[in-house]
Design a protein around this motif. Sequence first.
Motif, mmCIF file in Angstrom:
data_model
loop_
_atom_site.group_PDB
_atom_site.id
_atom_site.type_symbol
_atom_site.label_atom_id
_atom_site.label_comp_id
_atom_site.label_asym_id
_atom_site.label_seq_id
_atom_site.Cartn_x
_atom_site.Cartn_y
_atom_site.Cartn_z
ATOM 1 N N ARG A 31 0.827 -1.218 0.000
ATOM 2 C CA ARG A 31 0.000 0.000 0.000
ATOM 3 C C ARG A 31 0.853 1.257 0.000
ATOM 4 O O ARG A 31 0.479 2.271 -0.581
ATOM 5 C CB ARG A 31 -0.904 0.030 1.233
ATOM 6 C CG ARG A 31 -2.149 -0.745 1.086
ATOM 7 C CD ARG A 31 -3.068 -0.477 2.279
ATOM 8 N NE ARG A 31 -3.876 -1.640 2.534
ATOM 9 C CZ ARG A 31 -3.599 -2.586 3.425
ATOM 10 N NH1 ARG A 31 -2.540 -2.505 4.180
ATOM 11 N NH2 ARG A 31 -4.412 -3.606 3.570
ATOM 12 N N GLU A 37 -2.530 2.369 -5.822
ATOM 13 C CA GLU A 37 -3.767 3.123 -5.648
ATOM 14 C C GLU A 37 -4.771 2.406 -4.759
ATOM 15 O O GLU A 37 -5.882 2.878 -4.578
ATOM 16 C CB GLU A 37 -4.388 3.411 -7.015
ATOM 17 C CG GLU A 37 -3.502 4.280 -7.886
ATOM 18 C CD GLU A 37 -4.101 4.573 -9.246
ATOM 19 O OE1 GLU A 37 -4.974 3.803 -9.713
ATOM 20 O OE2 GLU A 37 -3.681 5.563 -9.857
ATOM 21 N N GLY A 38 -4.371 1.265 -4.213
ATOM 22 C CA GLY A 38 -5.247 0.527 -3.317
ATOM 23 C C GLY A 38 -5.182 -0.957 -3.563
ATOM 24 O O GLY A 38 -4.693 -1.414 -4.596
ATOM 25 N N GLU A 40 -7.120 -4.925 -1.981
ATOM 26 C CA GLU A 40 -7.993 -5.633 -1.056
ATOM 27 C C GLU A 40 -7.688 -7.115 -1.154
ATOM 28 O O GLU A 40 -7.187 -7.592 -2.175
ATOM 29 C CB GLU A 40 -9.465 -5.350 -1.327
ATOM 30 C CG GLU A 40 -9.969 -5.747 -2.689
ATOM 31 C CD GLU A 40 -11.423 -5.347 -2.897
ATOM 32 O OE1 GLU A 40 -12.195 -5.281 -1.926
ATOM 33 O OE2 GLU A 40 -11.782 -5.096 -4.047
#
Length: 100
Positions: A31, A37-38, A40
């Motif tokens: 991160r 940019e992200g 998950e």
Amino acid sequence: MTTIVHLEIQIHPDHLADAAEHLSATLAATRAWPGNEGLEALVDDADPGHVLVVERWATTADHDAYAAWRTTPEGQGRLGEILAAPPVKTVYSERLPLAL
């Protein structure tokens, strides 16, 4: 153009309890990397050891620099300690123009 990276991992059954801790430590560096940019981590409903990490990068070059860093002694994390198999990485940087 934004690049999407899928990192598919299989966590060893003996390490399911501490998987979140290992992933959090490893992905914190991801991160923080310039151009990220992200991301998950998605857990397979049918197999809690099967995790798909979805990363979004500003450019493919940003991801390539990050991936190169991960091969250095400074960049190696401890994620490998909990895996049942080598991770599988797929990089998506081209898009099909769709008429919707």
